[in-house]
Write a protein that holds these residues in place. Structure first.
Motif, mmCIF file in Angstrom:
data_model
loop_
_atom_site.group_PDB
_atom_site.id
_atom_site.type_symbol
_atom_site.label_atom_id
_atom_site.label_comp_id
_atom_site.label_asym_id
_atom_site.label_seq_id
_atom_site.Cartn_x
_atom_site.Cartn_y
_atom_site.Cartn_z
ATOM 1 N N VAL A 125 -7.967 -4.509 -14.314
ATOM 2 C CA VAL A 125 -6.696 -4.724 -15.012
ATOM 3 C C VAL A 125 -5.851 -3.457 -14.958
ATOM 4 N N ARG A 126 -6.461 -2.340 -15.243
ATOM 5 C CA ARG A 126 -5.707 -1.083 -15.173
ATOM 6 C C ARG A 126 -5.257 -0.809 -13.739
ATOM 7 N N PHE A 127 -6.053 -1.232 -12.775
ATOM 8 C CA PHE A 127 -5.722 -1.042 -11.363
ATOM 9 C C PHE A 127 -4.423 -1.750 -10.995
ATOM 10 N N ILE A 128 -4.252 -3.012 -11.437
ATOM 11 C CA ILE A 128 -3.059 -3.763 -11.027
ATOM 12 C C ILE A 128 -1.801 -3.327 -11.774
ATOM 13 N N TYR A 129 -1.976 -2.613 -12.885
ATOM 14 C CA TYR A 129 -0.803 -2.122 -13.620
ATOM 15 C C TYR A 129 -0.491 -0.659 -13.290
ATOM 16 N N ALA A 130 -1.250 -0.090 -12.372
ATOM 17 C CA ALA A 130 -0.979 1.295 -11.959
ATOM 18 C C ALA A 130 0.295 1.344 -11.107
ATOM 19 N N PRO A 131 1.096 2.407 -11.222
ATOM 20 C CA PRO A 131 2.351 2.506 -10.453
ATOM 21 C C PRO A 131 2.135 2.423 -8.945
ATOM 22 N N SER A 132 0.978 2.859 -8.471
ATOM 23 C CA SER A 132 0.719 2.890 -7.025
ATOM 24 C C SER A 132 0.125 1.584 -6.495
ATOM 25 N N TYR A 133 -0.015 0.587 -7.354
ATOM 26 C CA TYR A 133 -0.662 -0.659 -6.940
ATOM 27 C C TYR A 133 0.154 -1.397 -5.888
ATOM 28 N N ARG A 134 -0.514 -1.817 -4.822
ATOM 29 C CA ARG A 134 0.089 -2.646 -3.787
ATOM 30 C C ARG A 134 -0.434 -4.066 -3.968
ATOM 31 N N VAL A 135 0.463 -5.008 -4.070
ATOM 32 C CA VAL A 135 0.090 -6.391 -4.387
ATOM 33 C C VAL A 135 -0.922 -6.923 -3.382
ATOM 34 N N TRP A 136 -2.010 -7.482 -3.910
ATOM 35 C CA TRP A 136 -3.076 -7.994 -3.055
ATOM 36 C C TRP A 136 -2.801 -9.446 -2.667
ATOM 37 N N ILE A 137 -2.788 -9.671 -1.356
ATOM 38 C CA ILE A 137 -2.754 -11.020 -0.793
ATOM 39 C C ILE A 137 -3.860 -11.070 0.245
ATOM 40 N N SER A 138 -4.823 -11.924 0.035
ATOM 41 C CA SER A 138 -5.984 -11.966 0.921
ATOM 42 C C SER A 138 -5.563 -12.160 2.377
ATOM 43 N N PRO A 139 -6.111 -11.357 3.298
ATOM 44 C CA PRO A 139 -5.764 -11.495 4.714
ATOM 45 C C PRO A 139 -6.588 -12.568 5.426
ATOM 46 N N PHE A 140 -7.493 -13.227 4.705
ATOM 47 C CA PHE A 140 -8.426 -14.135 5.359
ATOM 48 C C PHE A 140 -7.919 -15.575 5.369
ATOM 49 N N ARG A 141 -8.363 -16.312 6.383
ATOM 50 C CA ARG A 141 -7.945 -17.712 6.565
ATOM 51 C C ARG A 141 -9.063 -18.445 7.306
#
Length: 265
Positions: free
Chosen positions: A168-184
Protein backbone atom coordinates in the motif's frame (compact mmCIF):
# COMPACT_ATOMS: atom_id res chain seq x y z
CA UNK A 1 -20.00 -62.02 -16.95
CA UNK A 2 -18.98 -59.35 -19.46
CA UNK A 3 -22.36 -57.65 -19.08
CA UNK A 4 -21.93 -57.65 -15.31
CA UNK A 5 -18.48 -56.04 -15.53
CA UNK A 6 -19.77 -53.46 -17.98
CA UNK A 7 -22.64 -52.60 -15.66
CA UNK A 8 -20.29 -52.17 -12.70
CA UNK A 9 -17.99 -49.89 -14.70
CA UNK A 10 -20.97 -47.84 -15.86
CA UNK A 11 -22.21 -47.43 -12.28
CA UNK A 12 -18.75 -46.43 -11.09
CA UNK A 13 -18.46 -43.90 -13.91
CA UNK A 14 -21.83 -42.35 -13.09
CA UNK A 15 -21.00 -42.26 -9.37
CA UNK A 16 -17.65 -40.61 -10.03
CA UNK A 17 -19.20 -38.01 -12.32
CA UNK A 18 -21.94 -37.29 -9.79
CA UNK A 19 -19.40 -36.89 -6.98
CA UNK A 20 -17.30 -34.49 -9.03
CA UNK A 21 -20.40 -32.51 -9.96
CA UNK A 22 -21.46 -32.19 -6.34
CA UNK A 23 -17.97 -31.00 -5.41
CA UNK A 24 -18.20 -28.07 -7.80
CA UNK A 25 -18.57 -24.74 -5.96
CA UNK A 26 -21.88 -22.95 -5.97
CA UNK A 27 -20.23 -20.09 -7.85
CA UNK A 28 -17.21 -20.48 -10.13
CA UNK A 29 -15.36 -17.65 -8.40
CA UNK A 30 -15.13 -19.62 -5.17
CA UNK A 31 -12.19 -21.41 -6.76
CA UNK A 32 -10.28 -18.18 -6.23
CA UNK A 33 -9.71 -17.17 -2.61
CA UNK A 34 -10.51 -13.50 -2.09
CA UNK A 35 -9.11 -13.81 1.42
CA UNK A 36 -5.95 -15.37 0.00
CA UNK A 37 -5.51 -12.50 -2.43
CA UNK A 38 -5.57 -9.99 0.43
CA UNK A 39 -3.14 -12.14 2.41
CA UNK A 40 -0.73 -12.03 -0.53
CA UNK A 41 -1.18 -8.25 -0.93
CA UNK A 42 -0.30 -7.78 2.73
CA UNK A 43 2.81 -9.93 2.25
CA UNK A 44 3.99 -8.33 -1.03
CA UNK A 45 6.31 -5.36 -1.34
CA UNK A 46 5.24 -4.38 -4.86
CA UNK A 47 2.24 -5.04 -7.14
CA UNK A 48 4.46 -7.08 -9.45
CA UNK A 49 5.36 -9.27 -6.49
CA UNK A 50 1.68 -9.47 -5.53
CA UNK A 51 0.84 -10.80 -9.00
CA UNK A 52 3.50 -13.46 -8.67
CA UNK A 53 2.24 -14.49 -5.21
CA UNK A 54 -1.35 -15.10 -6.32
CA UNK A 55 -0.11 -17.23 -9.22
CA UNK A 56 2.09 -19.56 -7.18
CA UNK A 57 0.61 -22.97 -6.51
CA UNK A 58 1.91 -23.32 -2.96
CA UNK A 59 0.19 -20.09 -1.84
CA UNK A 60 -3.26 -21.71 -2.27
CA UNK A 61 -5.00 -18.67 -3.75
CA UNK A 62 -5.91 -19.68 -7.30
CA UNK A 63 -7.79 -22.81 -8.36
CA UNK A 64 -9.56 -21.33 -11.41
CA UNK A 65 -9.91 -23.07 -14.74
CA UNK A 66 -12.57 -20.89 -16.35
CA UNK A 67 -11.81 -21.96 -19.92
CA UNK A 68 -11.97 -25.63 -18.86
CA UNK A 69 -8.73 -26.59 -20.60
CA UNK A 70 -7.45 -28.64 -17.66
CA UNK A 71 -4.86 -26.05 -16.56
CA UNK A 72 -5.01 -23.28 -13.98
CA UNK A 73 -5.67 -19.84 -15.46
CA UNK A 74 -3.00 -17.17 -15.08
CA UNK A 75 -4.24 -14.09 -13.17
CA UNK A 76 -3.02 -10.66 -14.24
CA UNK A 77 -3.12 -7.47 -12.16
CA UNK A 78 -3.75 -3.97 -13.48
CA UNK A 79 -3.80 -0.81 -11.37
CA UNK A 80 -6.31 1.95 -12.16
CA UNK A 81 -5.85 5.26 -10.34
CA UNK A 82 -8.37 8.00 -9.73
CA UNK A 83 -7.61 10.67 -7.14
CA UNK A 84 -6.70 9.04 -3.85
CA UNK A 85 -7.98 5.59 -4.87
CA UNK A 86 -6.33 2.62 -6.52
CA UNK A 87 -8.31 -0.23 -8.08
CA UNK A 88 -6.28 -3.40 -8.55
CA UNK A 89 -8.08 -5.44 -11.20
CA UNK A 90 -7.44 -9.19 -11.06
CA UNK A 91 -8.25 -10.90 -14.37
CA UNK A 92 -8.02 -14.47 -15.66
CA UNK A 93 -6.60 -14.98 -19.14
CA UNK A 94 -9.25 -17.00 -21.03
CA UNK A 95 -7.90 -17.19 -24.59
CA UNK A 96 -6.01 -15.21 -27.23
CA UNK A 97 -8.55 -12.39 -27.22
CA UNK A 98 -10.38 -12.45 -23.90
CA UNK A 99 -9.91 -11.99 -20.20
CA UNK A 100 -12.42 -12.32 -17.38
CA UNK A 101 -12.21 -10.12 -14.31
CA UNK A 102 -12.14 -12.19 -11.14
CA UNK A 103 -12.01 -9.51 -8.46
CA UNK A 104 -11.15 -5.88 -7.77
CA UNK A 105 -9.26 -4.58 -4.75
CA UNK A 106 -10.17 -0.98 -3.99
CA UNK A 107 -7.67 0.92 -1.83
CA UNK A 108 -8.56 4.36 -0.54
CA UNK A 109 -6.27 6.73 1.33
CA UNK A 110 -8.36 8.31 4.07
CA UNK A 111 -5.76 10.28 6.01
CA UNK A 112 -2.10 11.20 6.27
CA UNK A 113 -1.15 7.69 7.36
CA UNK A 114 -4.48 5.95 6.97
CA UNK A 115 -5.92 3.74 4.25
CA UNK A 116 -8.63 1.14 3.96
CA UNK A 117 -9.37 -1.52 1.38
CA UNK A 118 -11.84 -4.19 0.36
CA UNK A 119 -11.87 -6.87 -2.31
CA UNK A 120 -14.97 -7.43 -4.45
CA UNK A 121 -15.70 -10.68 -6.27
CA UNK A 122 -16.75 -10.04 -9.89
CA UNK A 123 -20.49 -10.33 -10.50
CA UNK A 124 -19.97 -12.90 -13.30
CA UNK A 125 -18.29 -15.36 -10.95
CA UNK A 126 -19.50 -14.67 -7.40
CA UNK A 127 -22.77 -14.19 -5.60
CA UNK A 128 -24.00 -10.62 -5.53
CA UNK A 129 -22.20 -8.34 -3.07
CA UNK A 130 -19.34 -10.74 -2.29
CA UNK A 131 -16.88 -8.62 -0.31
CA UNK A 132 -13.92 -9.43 1.93
CA UNK A 133 -11.72 -7.20 4.08
CA UNK A 134 -8.98 -7.49 6.71
CA UNK A 135 -9.99 -7.17 10.34
CA UNK A 136 -8.43 -7.02 13.79
CA UNK A 137 -9.93 -7.80 17.16
CA UNK A 138 -10.44 -5.66 20.23
CA UNK A 139 -10.80 -7.52 23.53
CA UNK A 140 -12.24 -5.91 26.66
CA UNK A 141 -13.74 -7.08 29.94
CA UNK A 142 -17.46 -6.48 30.47
CA UNK A 143 -18.66 -6.71 34.07
CA UNK A 144 -22.32 -6.28 33.15
CA UNK A 145 -24.78 -3.44 33.77
CA UNK A 146 -27.16 -4.95 36.31
CA UNK A 147 -25.44 -5.58 39.62
CA UNK A 148 -22.37 -7.68 40.38
CA UNK A 149 -21.53 -10.31 37.84
CA UNK A 150 -18.57 -12.35 36.71
CA UNK A 151 -16.71 -10.23 34.14
CA UNK A 152 -16.64 -11.73 30.68
CA UNK A 153 -14.33 -11.13 27.76
CA UNK A 154 -16.04 -9.38 24.86
CA UNK A 155 -14.33 -9.51 21.46
CA UNK A 156 -15.23 -7.12 18.65
CA UNK A 157 -13.85 -6.93 15.15
CA UNK A 158 -12.45 -3.63 13.95
CA UNK A 159 -11.54 -2.37 10.47
CA UNK A 160 -7.80 -2.41 9.76
CA UNK A 161 -5.72 0.60 8.75
CA UNK A 162 -3.71 -0.91 5.89
CA UNK A 163 -1.42 2.09 5.37
CA UNK A 164 1.51 0.20 6.85
CA UNK A 165 1.21 -2.74 4.45
CA UNK A 166 4.37 -2.47 2.27
CA UNK A 167 2.40 -2.80 -0.97
CA UNK A 168 0.00 0.00 0.00
CA UNK A 169 2.76 2.42 0.87
CA UNK A 170 4.50 1.40 -2.36
CA UNK A 171 1.61 2.48 -4.61
CA UNK A 172 1.23 5.83 -2.82
CA UNK A 173 4.94 6.65 -3.10
CA UNK A 174 5.73 9.64 -5.39
CA UNK A 175 8.04 7.47 -7.51
CA UNK A 176 5.42 4.76 -8.13
CA UNK A 177 4.93 3.73 -11.75
CA UNK A 178 1.47 2.33 -12.42
CA UNK A 179 1.56 -1.45 -12.74
CA UNK A 180 -0.10 -3.04 -15.75
CA UNK A 181 0.74 -6.70 -16.17
CA UNK A 182 2.77 -7.34 -19.35
CA UNK A 183 1.54 -10.92 -19.62
CA UNK A 184 -1.11 -12.32 -21.97
CA UNK A 185 -2.20 -15.59 -23.57
CA UNK A 186 0.87 -17.76 -24.29
CA UNK A 187 3.17 -15.05 -22.89
CA UNK A 188 3.75 -15.84 -19.23
CA UNK A 189 6.55 -15.39 -16.70
CA UNK A 190 9.35 -17.92 -17.11
CA UNK A 191 8.88 -19.17 -13.57
CA UNK A 192 5.17 -19.90 -14.03
CA UNK A 193 4.03 -23.41 -14.91
CA UNK A 194 0.28 -24.11 -14.88
CA UNK A 195 -0.95 -26.99 -12.76
CA UNK A 196 -4.12 -29.03 -12.86
CA UNK A 197 -6.92 -27.67 -10.66
CA UNK A 198 -7.65 -29.61 -7.48
CA UNK A 199 -11.05 -30.64 -6.22
CA UNK A 200 -12.92 -27.70 -4.71
CA UNK A 201 -13.33 -29.41 -1.34
CA UNK A 202 -9.55 -29.86 -1.12
CA UNK A 203 -8.91 -26.27 -2.21
CA UNK A 204 -11.28 -24.87 0.43
CA UNK A 205 -9.45 -26.79 3.13
CA UNK A 206 -6.03 -25.63 1.97
CA UNK A 207 -6.92 -21.94 1.64
CA UNK A 208 -8.81 -21.76 4.95
CA UNK A 209 -5.67 -20.38 6.63
CA UNK A 210 -6.18 -17.09 4.78
CA UNK A 211 -9.41 -16.46 6.69
CA UNK A 212 -7.70 -15.99 10.06
CA UNK A 213 -7.72 -12.18 9.88
CA UNK A 214 -9.70 -11.61 6.68
CA UNK A 215 -13.44 -12.14 6.54
CA UNK A 216 -16.48 -11.68 4.32
CA UNK A 217 -18.67 -8.68 5.00
CA UNK A 218 -21.93 -7.32 3.53
CA UNK A 219 -20.84 -3.72 4.19
CA UNK A 220 -19.22 -1.61 1.47
CA UNK A 221 -16.66 0.78 2.94
CA UNK A 222 -15.06 1.83 -0.35
CA UNK A 223 -16.59 2.37 -3.77
CA UNK A 224 -15.36 1.08 -7.12
CA UNK A 225 -14.93 4.30 -9.04
CA UNK A 226 -16.23 5.18 -12.50
CA UNK A 227 -12.88 4.73 -14.25
CA UNK A 228 -13.13 0.96 -13.84
CA UNK A 229 -16.52 0.35 -15.50
CA UNK A 230 -15.49 0.98 -19.13
CA UNK A 231 -12.31 -1.08 -18.65
CA UNK A 232 -13.94 -4.12 -17.07
CA UNK A 233 -13.22 -7.47 -18.75
CA UNK A 234 -16.17 -9.82 -19.18
CA UNK A 235 -15.59 -12.86 -21.34
CA UNK A 236 -18.21 -13.77 -23.94
CA UNK A 237 -17.26 -17.44 -23.47
CA UNK A 238 -18.52 -17.46 -19.89
CA UNK A 239 -22.29 -17.37 -19.60
CA UNK A 240 -23.83 -16.88 -16.18
CA UNK A 241 -27.31 -18.23 -15.50
CA UNK A 242 -29.44 -19.24 -12.55
CA UNK A 243 -28.33 -22.85 -12.57
CA UNK A 244 -24.61 -22.28 -12.85
CA UNK A 245 -21.85 -21.04 -15.11
CA UNK A 246 -21.62 -22.45 -18.61
CA UNK A 247 -18.30 -22.18 -20.41
CA UNK A 248 -18.62 -22.16 -24.19
CA UNK A 249 -15.73 -23.77 -26.10
CA UNK A 250 -15.03 -23.36 -29.77
CA UNK A 251 -12.71 -26.09 -31.01
CA UNK A 252 -10.28 -26.16 -33.92
CA UNK A 253 -13.00 -27.48 -36.22
CA UNK A 254 -15.24 -24.54 -35.40
CA UNK A 255 -17.73 -26.68 -33.53
CA UNK A 256 -19.02 -25.23 -30.29
CA UNK A 257 -19.63 -27.23 -27.12
CA UNK A 258 -20.96 -26.14 -23.78
CA UNK A 259 -19.52 -27.39 -20.50
CA UNK A 260 -21.96 -26.76 -17.66
CA UNK A 261 -20.79 -26.25 -14.09
CA UNK A 262 -23.73 -26.97 -11.80
CA UNK A 263 -24.29 -25.15 -8.56
CA UNK A 264 -24.94 -26.97 -5.34
CA UNK A 265 -28.45 -26.87 -3.98
Amino acid sequence: MKNCVASVLLILGITSAFAQQNEAPEYSGENFSLEGALSMLKKANTIEEFESFINKENNDVNNLDLNDDGDIDYITVEDIIEGNKHVLVLSAIINEKEKQDVATIVIEKTGNEEAQLQIFGDEDLYAENTIAEPFDVNDKMDSGKNGPAIPKLVTTRIVVNVWFWPSVRFIYAPSYRVWISPFRWAVYPRWWKPWRPMRHTVFVTRCHVHKTYIHRTPTRRVVVHKSYAPRRHSSTTIVKNRRGTTVIHKGKTGRVRAVHHNRRR
